[in-house]
Every structure is written in structure tokens, then in C-alpha cells.
Design an enzyme around this catalytic site. Structure first.
Site, PDB file in Angstrom:
ATOM      1  N   SER A  13     -22.105  27.791  14.409  1.00 32.95           N
ATOM      2  CA  SER A  13     -22.913  27.432  15.581  1.00 32.95           C
ATOM      3  C   SER A  13     -24.331  27.951  15.384  1.00 32.95           C
ATOM      4  CB  SER A  13     -22.306  28.057  16.839  1.00 32.95           C
ATOM      5  OG  SER A  13     -23.288  28.084  17.850  1.00 32.95           O
ATOM      6  N   HIS A  38     -22.364  23.041  14.153  1.00 32.28           N
ATOM      7  CA  HIS A  38     -22.070  23.014  15.587  1.00 32.28           C
ATOM      8  C   HIS A  38     -23.372  23.269  16.357  1.00 32.28           C
ATOM      9  CE1 HIS A  38     -19.340  23.607  19.067  1.00 32.28           C
ATOM     10  NE2 HIS A  38     -20.214  24.523  19.454  1.00 32.28           N
ATOM     11  N   ASP A  40     -25.083  23.648  20.090  1.00 37.09           N
ATOM     12  CA  ASP A  40     -24.798  23.934  21.502  1.00 37.09           C
ATOM     13  C   ASP A  40     -25.944  23.461  22.387  1.00 37.09           C
ATOM     14  OD1 ASP A  40     -22.236  25.349  21.445  1.00 37.09           O
ATOM     15  OD2 ASP A  40     -23.321  26.787  20.196  1.00 37.09           O
ATOM     16  N   MET A  42     -27.275  23.167  26.150  1.00 37.39           N
ATOM     17  CA  MET A  42     -27.088  23.761  27.489  1.00 37.39           C
ATOM     18  C   MET A  42     -28.241  23.351  28.390  1.00 37.39           C
ATOM     19  SD  MET A  42     -25.911  27.606  26.432  1.00 37.39           S
ATOM     20  CE  MET A  42     -24.819  27.898  25.041  1.00 37.39           C
ATOM     21  N   HIS A  71     -21.997  20.064  21.115  1.00 42.62           N
ATOM     22  CA  HIS A  71     -21.196  20.604  22.218  1.00 42.62           C
ATOM     23  C   HIS A  71     -22.048  20.546  23.479  1.00 42.62           C
ATOM     24  CE1 HIS A  71     -18.986  24.486  23.807  1.00 42.62           C
ATOM     25  NE2 HIS A  71     -18.800  23.444  24.599  1.00 42.62           N
ATOM     26  N   MET A  73     -22.858  21.262  26.989  1.00 46.72           N
ATOM     27  CA  MET A  73     -22.565  22.114  28.149  1.00 46.72           C
ATOM     28  C   MET A  73     -23.591  21.743  29.212  1.00 46.72           C
ATOM     29  SD  MET A  73     -21.721  25.534  25.981  1.00 46.72           S
ATOM     30  CE  MET A  73     -22.528  24.849  24.549  1.00 46.72           C
ATOM     31  N   MET A 142     -12.450  26.845  24.713  1.00 44.90           N
ATOM     32  CA  MET A 142     -13.484  27.886  24.816  1.00 44.90           C
ATOM     33  C   MET A 142     -12.792  29.240  24.936  1.00 44.90           C
ATOM     34  SD  MET A 142     -16.542  26.744  24.519  1.00 44.90           S
ATOM     35  CE  MET A 142     -17.307  28.340  24.782  1.00 44.90           C
ATOM     36  N   ASP A 180     -13.958  28.189  20.078  1.00 47.94           N
ATOM     37  CA  ASP A 180     -15.387  28.508  20.146  1.00 47.94           C
ATOM     38  C   ASP A 180     -15.616  29.715  21.049  1.00 47.94           C
ATOM     39  OD1 ASP A 180     -18.146  28.386  20.130  1.00 47.94           O
ATOM     40  OD2 ASP A 180     -18.286  26.499  21.225  1.00 47.94           O
TER      41      ASP A 180
END
Ligand code: DX5
Ligand code: ZN
Length: 230
Positions: A13, A38, A40, A42, A71, A73, A142, A180
Site C-alpha cells: 500500500s 494497492h 488507498d 480516502m 481501494h 474509502m 479490513m 488490509d
């Protein structure tokens, strides 16, 4: 199930990488044997943090041949599937908790040519996924509350991974199980023995001076754990 035949994959990540040196860090992870990168995303609403958006994913795309798993979020994930796939996402994880239209969003990902995948928070039971397991290439459990890197792995997550692996075996499911949050050399063996194959790791890879070496070590620790008979 013959655990020694399971192929573990590491997805570093980049949240824990140096954002001023992403090319260097991604290439180090690739040289260590990473299988995916990966990313992330957000939005400051679904989780209390802001990170990477579409233009960053597009800028990173030419820097590696590794597939990108994005991913999300974010609230209203359906509004952002197309831009992220166009920017280079190969797999897109959508949180079960982020949309009442999970089936629609997962199908939209597939229609755009990427792999649909679903993620669940620590407080969300795996049983809530029973109706979408046939649609996804991967389920992400998660193992910390999402929003930040560097948190501690929640031990109860192992029970959820085992339950999901049991559902997969019972129904001949084809999805992979990803984990994760707080993944490191200490818990990698327990995680893969519980039934997961994709280890997403930020701090334990990019928080070290040698990201490539850290990927190699995680991979061999996990594969070793699967080859030991108990
Ligand atoms: C957390 C993110 C993770 C995070 C993992 O919300 O989804 O991907 O970067 O970082 P570590 O490995 O540091 O827990
Ligand atoms: Zn993540």
C-alpha cells in the site's frame, strides 16, 4: 484443502510510501516481488482522512507494469468508478458500507473492464456479502478501522477470514481473500493459514529502509507458514 498449493500475493500500500518518491518506492516494491500496487483513496467523509485522487493514479500508471488495485474509502463510490478505471485501476474495491447499491456498482466495474471487489470494515459481518460473492474477484477484510496506515491488526479478524474461507469452500467460490491493516511479519503466517491469499501491507513494507526486501520477507514468511503441517 492443500494449503501448500495456495499462492500468496503481496500488494504493498503506497499510503506508507514517500509521496515525493512514489516512482522509486513502487519500483522497489516491484523488484521485491509485489503482485499488485494497492492505492488507498480516502475522501474525508467515509473515513476521516484525505489521500489520493484520480490524477495521481493516472500519473503513476506509466511507472510500472504491475496491476493497480484501488481501494475506495469514499461515499458514493458509484460516481467515481469510471474515472478511476480510465486512470488505470485494474481492480476496484468498494466498501459494502459505502453504498446501498453494491450490486449495481460491482457490475459497473466489470462492465468497464476492471475487476470488481468488495471490502468490509471490522464491525461488518462477512454474512452481509453472501449475495455478491459471485460477482467479485476478491473480498477485502479490513483488519483495522480504515482511514490511516500504521494501526494495529485486530486479532478477531482471523475469525472473519476463516468464516469467509469456509463460505468460499462450501459454495465453490472463486474469489480471493485480501487482508488490509497492520499486516506484518508477525501475523502474516496466521493470516494465510486462516485462508487469505492477498496481503496488503503499508508500514511493514514502506516503513522499512528496503521495501523490496520487506516484500520478499513477507512473501516467504507467508509461504513458509503454509508449508508447515500442524
Ligand atoms: C487503511 C488502508 C490500508 C493501509 C495499510 O485504511 O486501507 O491500505 O495503508 O497500512 P498499514 O499496513 O500500515 O496498516
Ligand atoms: Zn487499503
Amino acid at each position: 484443502m492443500n494449503l501448500s498449493r495456495v499462492r500468496v500475493e503481496i500488494a504493498p500500500s503506497i499510503l506508507a510510501a514517500n509521496f515525493a518518491c512514489l516512482e522509486r518506492d513502487i519500483q522497489a516494491a516491484e523488484q521485491g516481488g509485489a503482485r499488485y500496487i494497492h492505492i488507498d483513496v480516502m475522501d474525508g467523509h467515509f473515513v476521516p482522512n484525505l489521500t489520493i485522487g484520480v490524477p495521481v493514479v493516472a500519473s503513476l500508471r506509466p511507472l510500472t507494469t504491475l496491476p493497480f488495485e484501488v481501494h475506495l474509502m469514499i461515499d458514493n463510490p458509484g460516481d467515481f468508478i469510471e474515472p478511476f478505471v480510465r486512470a488505470g485501476a485494474d481492480r476496484v474495491y468498494v466498501h459494502q458500507e459505502a453504498t446501498p447499491h453494491l450490486d449495481r456498482v460491482l457490475n459497473a466495474i466489470r462492465e468497464l473492464g476492471a475487476e470488481p471487489a468488495v471490502a468490509i470494515n471490522p464491525s461488518t459481518p462477512v454474512a452481509t456479502l453472501s449475495e455478491v460473492l459471485d460477482l467479485v474477484s476478491a473480498v477485502l477484510v479490513m483488519t483495522v478501522n480504515p482511514g490511516f496506515g500504521g494501526q494495529k491488526f485486530i486479532p478477531h479478524s482471523l475469525v472473519k477470514i476463516r468464516e469467509l474461507a469456509g463460505m468460499r469452500e462450501r459454495d465453490n467460490g472463486a474469489f480471493r481473500i485480501a487482508v488490509d491493516g497492520g499486516v506484518d511479519l508477525e501475523n502474516a503466517g496466521d493470516i494465510v493459514r486462516a485462508g487469505a491469499e492477498i496481503l496488503i501491507a503499508g508500514t511493514s513494507v514502506f516503513g522499512t529502509p528496503d521495501a523490496g526486501g520487506a516484500v520478499r520477507q513477507l512473501l516467504s514468511r507467508a509461504q513458509e507458514a503454509l508449508s508447515v503441517k500442524i
